[in-house]
Design a protein around this motif. Structure first.
Motif, PDB file in Angstrom:
ATOM      1  N   MET A  95       0.807  -1.213   0.000  1.00 46.13           N
ATOM      2  CA  MET A  95       0.000   0.000   0.000  1.00 46.13           C
ATOM      3  C   MET A  95       0.844   1.269   0.000  1.00 46.13           C
ATOM      4  O   MET A  95       0.460   2.282  -0.564  1.00 46.13           O
ATOM      5  CB  MET A  95      -0.950  -0.008   1.196  1.00 46.13           C
ATOM      6  N   ALA A  96       2.017   1.204   0.630  1.00 45.35           N
ATOM      7  CA  ALA A  96       2.842   2.405   0.787  1.00 45.35           C
ATOM      8  C   ALA A  96       3.748   2.675  -0.409  1.00 45.35           C
ATOM      9  O   ALA A  96       4.348   3.749  -0.489  1.00 45.35           O
ATOM     10  CB  ALA A  96       3.693   2.279   2.049  1.00 45.35           C
ATOM     11  N   TYR A  97       3.829   1.747  -1.347  1.00 44.83           N
ATOM     12  CA  TYR A  97       4.795   1.843  -2.446  1.00 44.83           C
ATOM     13  C   TYR A  97       4.701   3.163  -3.205  1.00 44.83           C
ATOM     14  O   TYR A  97       5.710   3.763  -3.559  1.00 44.83           O
ATOM     15  CB  TYR A  97       4.593   0.659  -3.396  1.00 44.83           C
ATOM     16  N   GLU A  98       3.486   3.643  -3.453  1.00 47.81           N
ATOM     17  CA  GLU A  98       3.315   4.875  -4.218  1.00 47.81           C
ATOM     18  C   GLU A  98       2.874   6.055  -3.357  1.00 47.81           C
ATOM     19  O   GLU A  98       2.523   7.111  -3.883  1.00 47.81           O
ATOM     20  CB  GLU A  98       2.297   4.652  -5.341  1.00 47.81           C
ATOM     21  N   ALA A  99       2.878   5.890  -2.056  1.00 44.41           N
ATOM     22  CA  ALA A  99       2.292   6.888  -1.172  1.00 44.41           C
ATOM     23  C   ALA A  99       3.253   8.028  -0.872  1.00 44.41           C
ATOM     24  O   ALA A  99       4.484   7.880  -0.926  1.00 44.41           O
ATOM     25  CB  ALA A  99       1.866   6.234   0.134  1.00 44.41           C
ATOM     26  N   ASP A 100       2.669   9.162  -0.524  1.00 44.13           N
ATOM     27  CA  ASP A 100       3.450  10.300  -0.037  1.00 44.13           C
ATOM     28  C   ASP A 100       4.150   9.910   1.261  1.00 44.13           C
ATOM     29  O   ASP A 100       3.509   9.361   2.168  1.00 44.13           O
ATOM     30  CB  ASP A 100       2.509  11.480   0.207  1.00 44.13           C
ATOM     31  N   PRO A 101       5.445  10.165   1.385  1.00 43.38           N
ATOM     32  CA  PRO A 101       6.168   9.762   2.606  1.00 43.38           C
ATOM     33  C   PRO A 101       5.562  10.342   3.878  1.00 43.38           C
ATOM     34  O   PRO A 101       5.562   9.682   4.920  1.00 43.38           O
ATOM     35  CB  PRO A 101       7.585  10.284   2.366  1.00 43.38           C
ATOM     36  N   GLY A 102       5.042  11.571   3.808  1.00 49.04           N
ATOM     37  CA  GLY A 102       4.427  12.158   4.989  1.00 49.04           C
ATOM     38  C   GLY A 102       3.198  11.395   5.431  1.00 49.04           C
ATOM     39  O   GLY A 102       2.964  11.207   6.637  1.00 49.04           O
ATOM     40  N   THR A 103       2.401  10.951   4.468  1.00 44.67           N
ATOM     41  CA  THR A 103       1.225  10.148   4.800  1.00 44.67           C
ATOM     42  C   THR A 103       1.638   8.842   5.444  1.00 44.67           C
ATOM     43  O   THR A 103       1.034   8.399   6.435  1.00 44.67           O
ATOM     44  CB  THR A 103       0.400   9.870   3.532  1.00 44.67           C
ATOM     45  N   VAL A 104       2.670   8.202   4.893  1.00 44.15           N
ATOM     46  CA  VAL A 104       3.152   6.945   5.470  1.00 44.15           C
ATOM     47  C   VAL A 104       3.612   7.166   6.900  1.00 44.15           C
ATOM     48  O   VAL A 104       3.289   6.385   7.806  1.00 44.15           O
ATOM     49  CB  VAL A 104       4.284   6.356   4.610  1.00 44.15           C
ATOM     50  N   ARG A 105       4.362   8.241   7.149  1.00 43.45           N
ATOM     51  CA  ARG A 105       4.835   8.522   8.507  1.00 43.45           C
ATOM     52  C   ARG A 105       3.668   8.732   9.466  1.00 43.45           C
ATOM     53  O   ARG A 105       3.692   8.248  10.601  1.00 43.45           O
ATOM     54  CB  ARG A 105       5.748   9.751   8.502  1.00 43.45           C
ATOM     55  N   ASP A 106       2.638   9.448   9.008  1.00 47.30           N
ATOM     56  CA  ASP A 106       1.485   9.697   9.871  1.00 47.30           C
ATOM     57  C   ASP A 106       0.756   8.401  10.209  1.00 47.30           C
ATOM     58  O   ASP A 106       0.317   8.202  11.346  1.00 47.30           O
ATOM     59  CB  ASP A 106       0.513  10.659   9.184  1.00 47.30           C
ATOM     60  N   ILE A 107       0.614   7.521   9.228  1.00 49.21           N
ATOM     61  CA  ILE A 107      -0.080   6.257   9.466  1.00 49.21           C
ATOM     62  C   ILE A 107       0.720   5.382  10.425  1.00 49.21           C
ATOM     63  O   ILE A 107       0.176   4.797  11.369  1.00 49.21           O
ATOM     64  CB  ILE A 107      -0.347   5.526   8.143  1.00 49.21           C
ATOM     65  N   VAL A 108       2.029   5.295  10.213  1.00 52.50           N
ATOM     66  CA  VAL A 108       2.873   4.504  11.113  1.00 52.50           C
ATOM     67  C   VAL A 108       2.812   5.063  12.525  1.00 52.50           C
ATOM     68  O   VAL A 108       2.724   4.319  13.518  1.00 52.50           O
ATOM     69  CB  VAL A 108       4.324   4.463  10.591  1.00 52.50           C
ATOM     70  N   ALA A 109       2.816   6.402  12.643  1.00 53.65           N
ATOM     71  CA  ALA A 109       2.785   7.027  13.967  1.00 53.65           C
ATOM     72  C   ALA A 109       1.474   6.762  14.694  1.00 53.65           C
ATOM     73  O   ALA A 109       1.423   6.790  15.933  1.00 53.65           O
ATOM     74  CB  ALA A 109       3.010   8.527  13.842  1.00 53.65           C
ATOM     75  N   SER A 110       0.401   6.508  13.940  1.00 52.66           N
ATOM     76  CA  SER A 110      -0.903   6.253  14.562  1.00 52.66           C
ATOM     77  C   SER A 110      -1.045   4.825  15.072  1.00 52.66           C
ATOM     78  O   SER A 110      -1.987   4.520  15.809  1.00 52.66           O
ATOM     79  CB  SER A 110      -2.025   6.548  13.559  1.00 52.66           C
ATOM     80  N   LEU A 111      -0.129   3.951  14.686  1.00 50.94           N
ATOM     81  CA  LEU A 111      -0.194   2.555  15.093  1.00 50.94           C
ATOM     82  C   LEU A 111       0.410   2.376  16.477  1.00 50.94           C
ATOM     83  O   LEU A 111       1.195   3.210  16.938  1.00 50.94           O
ATOM     84  CB  LEU A 111       0.573   1.689  14.087  1.00 50.94           C
ATOM     85  N   PRO A 112       0.069   1.290  17.178  1.00 53.89           N
ATOM     86  CA  PRO A 112       0.765   0.986  18.435  1.00 53.89           C
ATOM     87  C   PRO A 112       2.275   0.950  18.195  1.00 53.89           C
ATOM     88  O   PRO A 112       2.712   0.446  17.149  1.00 53.89           O
ATOM     89  CB  PRO A 112       0.219  -0.398  18.814  1.00 53.89           C
ATOM     90  N   PRO A 113       3.072   1.476  19.116  1.00 60.19           N
ATOM     91  CA  PRO A 113       4.520   1.600  18.875  1.00 60.19           C
ATOM     92  C   PRO A 113       5.199   0.308  18.444  1.00 60.19           C
ATOM     93  O   PRO A 113       6.038   0.310  17.544  1.00 60.19           O
ATOM     94  CB  PRO A 113       5.052   2.087  20.226  1.00 60.19           C
ATOM     95  N   GLU A 114       4.813  -0.794  19.061  1.00 63.98           N
ATOM     96  CA  GLU A 114       5.473  -2.061  18.727  1.00 63.98           C
ATOM     97  C   GLU A 114       5.119  -2.512  17.312  1.00 63.98           C
ATOM     98  O   GLU A 114       5.914  -3.168  16.635  1.00 63.98           O
ATOM     99  CB  GLU A 114       5.114  -3.149  19.740  1.00 63.98           C
TER     100      GLU A 114
END
Length: 228
Positions: free
Chosen positions: A176-195
């Motif tokens: 899903m992240a292959y073509e995504a804006d890096p900022g969007t990817v960072r925001d999605i990762v940050a919203s997940l549980p840290p582990e």
């Protein structure tokens, strides 16, 4: 409606771009398998099965978690949109059933005639899916952003990923992240549980590159654009 935060739908655009790309590229992959090459047929079939399984659960989770809430909260504005979404989901699910049946037969035989029929079915699936995703992005997502809470959105996303094995999560996120804006990817990762975020963030691109090399013959398959 409460004052709870509302849904951030950017991850939906990532999923949609993945479906458009991978299902769009699949017919050529299928036609490219040599007569009787069972090993290559298995690689391609497993990839198509992975993507179509995710698509099925993606739509089932929308049906379960979104449409009734939109009808309750948006009323007449939502009724025609929800009706179209449900009709399109039903049509796509029927096509997915055809693809799965043909895929199993072709996987076990690598027969070119069966492959040609399968490729045609996947092409029809792709055409119907592209039409559906465009309508969803134009009509449904704006309503979702106004009427679905972030918590409810999270429930829908979790339900859509419920049958994905934990070891496959980095690959799915990488797809899903292959073509995504890096900022969007960072925001999605940050919203997940840290582990979870740490594992996905570290492994997703590697998992996708290895998978794409095996399936597409390159770690950087053709991009279609469209992910936010």
């Amino acid at each position: 409606m409460t004052n709870e935060p509302l849904a951030d739908v950017r991850d939906m655009y990532l999923a949609h771009t993945m479906f458009r790309r991978e299902i769009g590229l699949a017919p050529a992959l299928i036609r490219g398998v040599a007569d009787g090459d069972l090993e290559r047929a298995a690689v391609v079939a497993d990839h198509v099965r992975l993507v179509d399984t995710v698509l099925h659960h993606h739509h089932a989770s929308e049906d379960e978690h979104l449409w009734h809430r939109l009808l309750d909260r948006a009323g007449a504005d939502a009724e025609p949109v929800v009706r179209v979404m449900e009709e399109q989901h039903e049509a796509i699910d029927a096509l997915l059933g055809e693809v799965r049946a043909e895929l199993a037969s072709w996987r076990d035989s690598a027969d070119p005639a069966r492959g040609a029929a399968l490729a045609e079915s996947v092409t029809r699936l792709h055409a119907r899916l592209v039409e559906h995703l465009a309508v969803e992005e134009e009509k449904a997502l704006p309503l979702i952003e106004k009427h679905i809470t972030a918590a409810e959105w999270g429930q829908m996303v979790a339900a859509g990923a419920a049958d994905v094995a934990p070891e496959q999560m980095p690959l799915m996120f990488g797809l899903m992240a292959y073509e995504a804006d890096p900022g969007t990817v960072r925001d999605i990762v940050a919203s997940l549980p840290p582990e979870v975020g740490a594992v996905i963030g570290d492994l997703a691109s590697q998992a996708f590159a290895a998978h794409a090399q095996r399936v597409h013959g390159t770690a950087t398959p053709e991009r279609i654009g469209g992910a936010r």
